[in-house]
Design an enzyme around this catalytic site. Structure first.
Site, PDB file in Angstrom:
ATOM      1  N   ASN A  72       0.832  -1.198   0.000  1.00 41.75           N
ATOM      2  CA  ASN A  72       0.000   0.000   0.000  1.00 41.75           C
ATOM      3  C   ASN A  72       0.868   1.249   0.000  1.00 41.75           C
ATOM      4  O   ASN A  72       1.994   1.258   0.493  1.00 41.75           O
ATOM      5  CB  ASN A  72      -0.959   0.003   1.201  1.00 41.75           C
ATOM      6  CG  ASN A  72      -0.351   0.658   2.427  1.00 41.75           C
ATOM      7  OD1 ASN A  72      -0.433   1.871   2.593  1.00 41.75           O
ATOM      8  ND2 ASN A  72       0.263  -0.151   3.290  1.00 41.75           N
ATOM      9  N   ALA A  73       0.305   2.301  -0.557  1.00 39.17           N
ATOM     10  CA  ALA A  73       0.915   3.625  -0.517  1.00 39.17           C
ATOM     11  C   ALA A  73      -0.220   4.630  -0.396  1.00 39.17           C
ATOM     12  O   ALA A  73      -0.564   5.333  -1.355  1.00 39.17           O
ATOM     13  CB  ALA A  73       1.758   3.890  -1.755  1.00 39.17           C
ATOM     14  N   MET A  74      -0.809   4.680   0.785  1.00 40.89           N
ATOM     15  CA  MET A  74      -1.963   5.539   1.001  1.00 40.89           C
ATOM     16  C   MET A  74      -1.572   7.016   1.120  1.00 40.89           C
ATOM     17  O   MET A  74      -2.310   7.899   0.703  1.00 40.89           O
ATOM     18  CB  MET A  74      -2.699   5.104   2.273  1.00 40.89           C
ATOM     19  CG  MET A  74      -3.162   3.654   2.279  1.00 40.89           C
ATOM     20  SD  MET A  74      -4.256   3.240   0.905  1.00 40.89           S
ATOM     21  CE  MET A  74      -5.671   4.255   1.310  1.00 40.89           C
ATOM     22  N   GLY A  75      -0.404   7.270   1.730  1.00 36.24           N
ATOM     23  CA  GLY A  75       0.024   8.655   1.880  1.00 36.24           C
ATOM     24  C   GLY A  75      -0.552   9.359   3.089  1.00 36.24           C
ATOM     25  O   GLY A  75      -0.679  10.589   3.100  1.00 36.24           O
ATOM     26  N   ASN A 123       3.258   7.296  15.026  1.00 36.44           N
ATOM     27  CA  ASN A 123       3.633   6.747  13.729  1.00 36.44           C
ATOM     28  C   ASN A 123       4.954   7.387  13.312  1.00 36.44           C
ATOM     29  O   ASN A 123       4.995   8.450  12.697  1.00 36.44           O
ATOM     30  CB  ASN A 123       2.542   7.014  12.692  1.00 36.44           C
ATOM     31  CG  ASN A 123       2.859   6.377  11.347  1.00 36.44           C
ATOM     32  OD1 ASN A 123       3.978   5.931  11.101  1.00 36.44           O
ATOM     33  ND2 ASN A 123       1.881   6.342  10.465  1.00 36.44           N
ATOM     34  N   CYS A 126       5.945   5.053   8.919  1.00 31.49           N
ATOM     35  CA  CYS A 126       5.330   4.910   7.593  1.00 31.49           C
ATOM     36  C   CYS A 126       6.387   5.126   6.517  1.00 31.49           C
ATOM     37  O   CYS A 126       7.081   6.149   6.523  1.00 31.49           O
ATOM     38  CB  CYS A 126       4.199   5.926   7.419  1.00 31.49           C
ATOM     39  SG  CYS A 126       3.434   5.897   5.781  1.00 31.49           S
TER      40      CYS A 126
END
Length: 294
Positions: A72-75, A123, A126
């Site tokens: 995933n690369a949701m940003g 976080n 990420c």
């Protein structure tokens, strides 16, 4: 297989209903979805990561299935401060609010909004958000400073670590020095795929993070290393899909676990694992935490 008892005391400052939490970023975007996961058997839930400003996230494709996992690369899409009202009906539930920022001051600002959080998860890991997450979580000094400022809000602080470092133990020690109540290991592993038909990267952001079964051995190794380096609880995260995985992670040194990608295959994964993991005559989980260390 070894079976354990439900927790009788708080774990890392949070009164969990069992040893399994919903991991950040998976069905944690609304109060309703968090409440649903608690009803479906999660012992606690971690919200989507919330930052100092609203972010729309990366353009798609943002999630692709691969062998043994997801990339995933949701940003870090999030509504920022508006999320406070979204989770206000969950006051009193074991809701851990995941927060991020580009500086220690921004972490402190976001933490100041959530007086009803059971704990904060920082976080710092990420791998696909420029200026956030792992971009600052590889620096022990910044990790310590982010932890210290969030600790001033008198709530348990969990620090989520990236595996994309030379020495995860060094980062874990920095978080512990800053006053962390627990470490969460690990976040996703840097990854990408390329379409051989289109001759271009599949993800809209080009790069992403790999999660799922493929990263489970990496997560076990990370937890094992951290257990020998720090004296605070560790929450294992990465590729957990079965009760035996939970037991293995605990033997490596985890006091609890987070589950995310497995929900892609079954939204009932928490209750399914619990049916195999728990028994009234099971042993206290504390008896197996770290037992694999020699």
């Amino acid at each position: 297989m070894i079976q354990i008892k439900l927790p009788e005391e708080e774990i890392a400052g949070v009164p969990l209903k069992n040893h399994m939490l919903l991991a950040a970023g998976i069905l944690g975007t609304t109060g309703a979805s968090l409440k649903r996961m608690l009803a479906l058997g999660a012992g606690g839930v971690v919200t989507k990561s919330i930052g100092p400003n609203p972010i729309p996230g990366h353009h798609g494709p943002a999630l692709i299935p691969v062998d043994c996992g997801l990339i995933n690369a949701m940003g870090l899409p999030n509504p920022s401060k508006d999320f406070v009202e979204e989770i206000s009906p969950l006051k009193g539930e074991p809701v851990v609010v995941s927060i991020f920022g580009g500086t220690p001051a921004e972490f402190g600002e976001v933490a100041s909004w959530f007086s009803n959080a059971a704990a904060f998860e920082l976080n710092l890991s990420c791998p696909h958000a420029e200026g956030y997450g792992a971009a600052i979580g590889v620096d022990p000094r910044i990790v310590q400073e982010c932890t210290e400022i969030v600790k001033t809000y008198n709530k348990p602080v969990w620090v989520k670590l990236t595996p994309n470092v030379t020495d995860i133990k060094m980062i874990g020690k920095a978080a512990e020095k800053g006053g962390a109540d627990a470490l969460v290991a690990i976040n996703t592993v840097k990854a990408m795929r390329i379409s051989t038909e289109l001759c271009r990267p599949v993800l809209g952001n080009v790069f992403g993070g790999l999660s799922g079964k493929a990263v489970f051995p990496i997560a076990v190794r990370s937890v094992y290393d951290l257990y020998e380096a720090v004296g605070i609880p560790i929450i294992g995260c990465g590729g957990i899909t079965t009760a035996d995985n939970v037991v293995e992670m605990m033997m490596a040194g985890a006091s609890a676990v987070e589950i995310g990608s497995a929900i892609y295959d079954s939204v009932n994964v928490f209750s399914e694992i619990a049916a195999d993991l728990y028994a009234e005559d099971g042993i206290p989980a504390e008896e197996i935490v770290g037992c694999a260390h020699v």
